[in-house]
Design a protein around this motif. Structure first.
Motif, PDB file in Angstrom:
ATOM      1  N   ARG A 101     -14.591   2.436 -29.594  1.00  0.00           N
ATOM      2  CA  ARG A 101     -13.183   2.720 -29.876  1.00  0.00           C
ATOM      3  C   ARG A 101     -12.397   3.017 -28.592  1.00  0.00           C
ATOM      4  O   ARG A 101     -12.794   3.876 -27.819  1.00  0.00           O
ATOM      5  N   PRO A 102     -11.298   2.308 -28.354  1.00  0.00           N
ATOM      6  CA  PRO A 102     -10.497   2.601 -27.171  1.00  0.00           C
ATOM      7  C   PRO A 102      -9.822   3.958 -27.317  1.00  0.00           C
ATOM      8  O   PRO A 102      -9.641   4.443 -28.432  1.00  0.00           O
ATOM      9  N   LYS A 148     -11.337  -5.650 -25.792  1.00  0.00           N
ATOM     10  CA  LYS A 148     -12.061  -6.483 -26.753  1.00  0.00           C
ATOM     11  C   LYS A 148     -13.580  -6.360 -26.623  1.00  0.00           C
ATOM     12  O   LYS A 148     -14.314  -7.314 -26.883  1.00  0.00           O
ATOM     13  N   ASP A 163      -1.120  -5.511 -18.607  1.00  0.00           N
ATOM     14  CA  ASP A 163      -0.679  -5.137 -19.954  1.00  0.00           C
ATOM     15  C   ASP A 163      -1.631  -4.144 -20.606  1.00  0.00           C
ATOM     16  O   ASP A 163      -1.212  -3.198 -21.270  1.00  0.00           O
ATOM     17  N   SER A 208      -0.737  -0.339 -21.712  1.00  0.00           N
ATOM     18  CA  SER A 208      -0.923   0.056 -23.086  1.00  0.00           C
ATOM     19  C   SER A 208      -1.745   1.335 -23.224  1.00  0.00           C
ATOM     20  O   SER A 208      -1.367   2.251 -23.962  1.00  0.00           O
ATOM     21  N   LYS A 226       0.108   4.441 -22.197  1.00  0.00           N
ATOM     22  CA  LYS A 226       1.080   4.886 -23.196  1.00  0.00           C
ATOM     23  C   LYS A 226       0.412   5.527 -24.392  1.00  0.00           C
ATOM     24  O   LYS A 226       0.827   6.591 -24.862  1.00  0.00           O
ATOM     25  N   THR A 227      -0.607   4.880 -24.934  1.00  0.00           N
ATOM     26  CA  THR A 227      -1.161   5.360 -26.194  1.00  0.00           C
ATOM     27  C   THR A 227      -2.034   6.601 -26.025  1.00  0.00           C
ATOM     28  O   THR A 227      -2.200   7.363 -26.965  1.00  0.00           O
ATOM     29  N   ARG A 280       5.931  -0.973 -13.639  1.00  0.00           N
ATOM     30  CA  ARG A 280       6.139  -0.843 -15.078  1.00  0.00           C
ATOM     31  C   ARG A 280       5.856   0.542 -15.618  1.00  0.00           C
ATOM     32  O   ARG A 280       6.349   0.907 -16.677  1.00  0.00           O
ATOM     33  N   ILE A 296       2.131 -11.291 -24.801  1.00  0.00           N
ATOM     34  CA  ILE A 296       1.512 -10.999 -23.511  1.00  0.00           C
ATOM     35  C   ILE A 296       0.827 -12.229 -22.932  1.00  0.00           C
ATOM     36  O   ILE A 296       0.271 -12.185 -21.861  1.00  0.00           O
ATOM     37  N   HIS A 344       7.917 -11.604 -21.437  1.00  0.00           N
ATOM     38  CA  HIS A 344       6.550 -11.111 -21.364  1.00  0.00           C
ATOM     39  C   HIS A 344       6.590  -9.585 -21.485  1.00  0.00           C
ATOM     40  O   HIS A 344       7.165  -8.907 -20.648  1.00  0.00           O
ATOM     41  N   MET A 345       5.990  -9.049 -22.519  1.00  0.00           N
ATOM     42  CA  MET A 345       5.991  -7.609 -22.704  1.00  0.00           C
ATOM     43  C   MET A 345       4.876  -7.237 -23.681  1.00  0.00           C
ATOM     44  O   MET A 345       4.591  -7.984 -24.609  1.00  0.00           O
ATOM     45  N   THR A 346       4.234  -6.086 -23.463  1.00  0.00           N
ATOM     46  CA  THR A 346       3.246  -5.659 -24.442  1.00  0.00           C
ATOM     47  C   THR A 346       3.965  -4.952 -25.583  1.00  0.00           C
ATOM     48  O   THR A 346       5.049  -4.402 -25.394  1.00  0.00           O
ATOM     49  N   THR A 389       3.352  -2.194 -26.819  1.00  0.00           N
ATOM     50  CA  THR A 389       3.510  -0.757 -26.578  1.00  0.00           C
ATOM     51  C   THR A 389       4.676  -0.440 -25.648  1.00  0.00           C
ATOM     52  O   THR A 389       5.010   0.716 -25.458  1.00  0.00           O
ATOM     53  N   GLU A 390       5.267  -1.478 -25.065  1.00  0.00           N
ATOM     54  CA  GLU A 390       6.383  -1.231 -24.150  1.00  0.00           C
ATOM     55  C   GLU A 390       7.749  -1.433 -24.785  1.00  0.00           C
ATOM     56  O   GLU A 390       8.769  -1.386 -24.087  1.00  0.00           O
ATOM     57  N   ASN A 412       9.687   0.280 -26.287  1.00  0.00           N
ATOM     58  CA  ASN A 412      10.684   1.357 -26.139  1.00  0.00           C
ATOM     59  C   ASN A 412      11.691   1.036 -25.033  1.00  0.00           C
ATOM     60  O   ASN A 412      12.803   1.536 -25.039  1.00  0.00           O
ATOM     61  N   LYS A 413      11.262   0.149 -24.103  1.00  0.00           N
ATOM     62  CA  LYS A 413      12.178  -0.235 -23.027  1.00  0.00           C
ATOM     63  C   LYS A 413      13.357  -1.057 -23.536  1.00  0.00           C
ATOM     64  O   LYS A 413      14.306  -1.315 -22.800  1.00  0.00           O
ATOM     65  N   GLU A 467      -4.086  -7.318 -34.014  1.00  0.00           N
ATOM     66  CA  GLU A 467      -4.679  -7.451 -32.681  1.00  0.00           C
ATOM     67  C   GLU A 467      -4.663  -6.122 -31.926  1.00  0.00           C
ATOM     68  O   GLU A 467      -5.322  -5.970 -30.917  1.00  0.00           O
ATOM     69  N   SER A 515      -5.057  -2.025 -31.119  1.00  0.00           N
ATOM     70  CA  SER A 515      -5.966  -0.943 -31.466  1.00  0.00           C
ATOM     71  C   SER A 515      -5.200   0.027 -32.365  1.00  0.00           C
ATOM     72  O   SER A 515      -3.978  -0.035 -32.446  1.00  0.00           O
ATOM     73  N   GLU A 516      -5.909   0.945 -33.015  1.00  0.00           N
ATOM     74  CA  GLU A 516      -5.250   1.839 -33.968  1.00  0.00           C
ATOM     75  C   GLU A 516      -4.169   2.686 -33.299  1.00  0.00           C
ATOM     76  O   GLU A 516      -3.083   2.860 -33.828  1.00  0.00           O
ATOM     77  N   ASP A 517      -4.487   3.206 -32.105  1.00  0.00           N
ATOM     78  CA  ASP A 517      -3.512   4.032 -31.392  1.00  0.00           C
ATOM     79  C   ASP A 517      -2.282   3.218 -31.024  1.00  0.00           C
ATOM     80  O   ASP A 517      -1.154   3.688 -31.095  1.00  0.00           O
ATOM     81  N   GLU A 518      -2.546   1.983 -30.597  1.00  0.00           N
ATOM     82  CA  GLU A 518      -1.430   1.122 -30.230  1.00  0.00           C
ATOM     83  C   GLU A 518      -0.527   0.873 -31.418  1.00  0.00           C
ATOM     84  O   GLU A 518       0.695   0.939 -31.327  1.00  0.00           O
ATOM     85  N   LEU A 567       1.696   3.839 -32.261  1.00  0.00           N
ATOM     86  CA  LEU A 567       2.789   3.968 -31.294  1.00  0.00           C
ATOM     87  C   LEU A 567       3.875   2.923 -31.564  1.00  0.00           C
ATOM     88  O   LEU A 567       5.069   3.234 -31.587  1.00  0.00           O
TER      89      LEU A 567
END
Ligand code: SF4
Ligand code: SF4
Lengths: 410, 215
Positions: free
Chosen positions: A21-22, A68, A84, A88, A91-92, A122, B73, B92-94, B96-97, B99-100, B117, B119-122, B125
């Motif tokens: 788990r990340p 992954k 990226d 990510s 942030k998370t 970024r 991405i 191009h942006m993830t 999670t970004e 908010n920008k 695609e 993750s749960e935390d992502e 958010l």
């Protein structure tokens, strides 16, 4: 029990993704000034990283990035551990509320996919490339300087790794050879299991002896080993086992054939040579990388990210140059991270050394880098390295981070 | 040999991706995309598409008269999207970004097969930020793979899906994961689900949720 099974699988199945788990992990008892590390979410790597940190009594925050389930190098090459990805996880994880500083340590090998200039633009975090091997982190952290010795920036292929990769090589070759083996057993009874045993023996030998076998990496080393092994076999067959000459001849040919085949696959299982198809057959040749002196600003980042110590920095001249071209693995890390696009190269749509990632690395990353710089809706910002060039003082470009010089140049 | 095969397998191309998704969803995803564009998008609306992929939905939405901003991405995907949907804007942006991109700016946020695609935390958010990005009463439109709600359907879906997913993976090297507990997550982020329709034995869902936050 489960751990044991897992370890057993990892002995043969290193190549396959194995996610955990990340998210945010702790090593020891980290506080607001503890270092922040980033790693992949390949289960084995995460386990090893935490173990190594706790063994060395390093309190640290570990950000397990969503790659992954692939290891750092392959994920970086294959586009799963990129700028990226780091953006990510920063942030998370909510790490910005847990520490007072803004420095993160990336694994050196992630440089193939992560562009630290874009990352700084970024996120505002200051990225540093740690050593290749987590076991050298303690030395890297000493004095708070984040400085790795040059030898800790080189990828090695020690005996233990060679052994494990040998078993993987044999196991994965078996996937493709098991059917021919079984078919051939119709004519020669028992051929299949003898061949499997032979395959594992030759696979491990090919890998363990790869540094010493004569010839170029690829089919030639495999062929050399085949000849050596069959010589030993002939002596044994004629003296100890009294095998018939026809059978001896047959087995000799079989040994040479299998070993050559394994040799052909070997470079892609090593971290030292890349796996280009044509070159696997004709022997591994090296690509061309060259520093364009007019563009180089001597930031030294190429000497930091290169896993093969290809570059050397001349600090007085503020310029880097290629000194060990023959060692270049065409990983593309230097090209991805050079702030001035000062590294001329002849990478075709190259394939990196790891079989899982298949990367069209340099060509792709070049494009990606531009896109990332201009990412979002912001105007392109001058890379921080311009401080060195003096461009910003002359007012030609606006410099956003006046102070920052990437890592500590050795 | 093994190397070569693995190398080929992991190569991602936009065409392969589209083909993979079509097989995996029995063409259902194309139908859902058409439904999104015709039912849930109005002309003149500002739409953000998260994970625009090859731009097939963006093209439908611009044709409907919406102003579309797509993010992804993958440069390969973005290039394909730019040629498939020339009237939309792509960067191009993830996820999670996002908010920008500001606040109170979009009428719709759309994501097809891209939230799974993350993750749960992502995901959490992105949902939280989405409610800030959306105008009041703006809608989040998500189409993604979900685990079916009834146990026998889950078993059936597994049985049908496994060979299909393996085949698709062999042909196109693409696969999807199911989005878990999406309804709870969506509601926790400040949305109210206003439309929920499942397809393919309950394995593919179209969820429309309204932003209830006053930002
Ligand atoms: S990274 Fe580029 S600019 Fe910096 S020293 Fe190397 S070649 Fe020169
Ligand atoms: S010189 Fe070669 S091995 Fe070193 S970073 Fe550049 S591409 Fe990789």
């Amino acid at each position: 029990m489960f751990d044991l099974l897992k370890d057993f699988w990892l002995l043969f199945g290193r190549l396959f993704p194995f996610p955990t788990r990340p998210g945010l992990r702790k090593a020891g008892n980290p506080d607001r000034s503890s270092p922040v590390l980033v790693t992949c979410n390949f289960e084995l790597t995460v386990r090893k990283v935490i173990q190594a940190l706790e063994r060395d009594h390093i309190d640290a925050w570990v950000l397990v990035a969503p790659t992954k389930g692939i290891n750092v190098w392959c994920a970086a090459g294959g586009g799963h551990f990129t700028t990226d990805t780091v953006v990510s996880i920063l942030k998370t994880s909510g790490i910005e509320n847990l520490v007072d500083h803004r420095r993160i340590i990336l694994p050196q090998l992630s440089a193939v996919g992560v562009n630290i200039w874009a990352l700084k633009d970024r996120t505002g975090w200051t990225p540093h490339f740690g050593p290749v091997d987590i076991n050298h982190l303690a030395a890297y952290l000493t004095g708070g300087e984040y400085r790795a010795e040059r030898r800790h920036r080189r990828v090695e292929f020690p005996l233990k790794e060679r052994f494990i990769m040998g078993t993987n090589l044999a196991f994965n070759s078996l996937v493709f050879l098991i059917v021919p083996f079984l078919v051939a057993s119709i004519w020669v009874t028992g051929l299949w299991w003898k061949s499997i045993a032979l395959l594992f023996l030759l696979g491990v030998l090919n890998s363990v002896l790869v540094l010493w076998l004569p010839g170029n990496p690829g089919v030639r080393k495999g062929f050399s080993l085949g000849l050596l092994a069959s010589a030993v076999f002939v002596v044994m067959a004629q003296t100890a086992w009294t095998m018939e000459p026809a059978a001896t001849l047959g087995w000799t040919g079989w040994i040479v054939l299998l070993s050559t085949y394994l040799g052909y696959d070997m470079p892609s299982w090593s971290p030292l040579w890349r796996a280009d198809v044509k070159e696997l057959v004709t022997g591994v040749k090296h690509t061309h990388v060259e520093v364009v002196p007019e563009r180089c600003i001597g930031c030294g980042l190429c000497t930091i990210v290169c896993p093969a110590s290809v570059f050397e920095l001349n600090p007085e001249m503020k310029i880097s140059r290629v000194v060990h071209l023959e060692a270049c693995q065409a990983c593309g890390a230097c090209i991805e991270n050079c702030p001035k696009e000062a590294i001329d190269n002849n990478f075709r749509a190259g394939v990196c050394s790891c079989p899982t990632c298949t990367v069209i690395n340099s060509v792709k990353s070049h494009k990606r880098k531009d896109a990332e710089r201009n990412g979002g809706e912001t105007e392109p910002v001058a890379a921080a390295g311009c401080c060195e060039s003096g461009d910003c003082e002359s007012g030609e470009i606006e410099c956003s981070q006046h102070q920052w010089i990437p890592d500590n140049v050795i | 040999m093994s190397t070569l095969v693995y190398m080929r397998m992991l190569e991602q191309t936009p065409t392969k991706y589209d083909r993979g998704m079509r097989i995996l969803t029995f063409g259902c995803i194309d139908r859902i995309k058409r439904e999104i564009a015709s039912t849930w998008i109005e002309p003149g609306q500002d739409v953000l598409e998260i994970g625009c992929g090859t731009g097939s939905l963006a093209a439908l939405m611009t044709r409907r008269g919406a102003r579309v901003l797509g993010i992804d991405i993958s440069e390969n995907m973005l290039a394909a999207a730019r040629s498939n949907a020339p009237d939309a804007e792509f960067i191009h942006m993830t996820a999670t970004e996002i908010n920008k991109l500001g606040e109170d700016r979009f009428d719709r946020i759309v994501a097809t097969l891209s939230f799974s695609e993350l993750s749960e935390d992502e995901l959490d958010l992105v949902l939280r930020v989405s409610s800030v990005l959306l105008k009041r009463r703006g809608k989040l439109v998500v189409a993604d793979e979900v685990p079916p709600s009834r146990w026998w359907r889950r078993v059936l879906a597994r049985l049908v899906r496994w060979p299909l997913a393996s085949l698709t993976f062999l042909l196109t090297q693409n696969t999807t994961r199911a989005l878990k507990m999406y309804d709870i997550r969506v509601e926790r982020a400040g949305f109210r689900i206003v439309h929920h329709k499942v397809h393919l034995l309950g394995t593919l869902a179209l969820i429309v949720a309204e932003n209830t936050n006053d930002s």
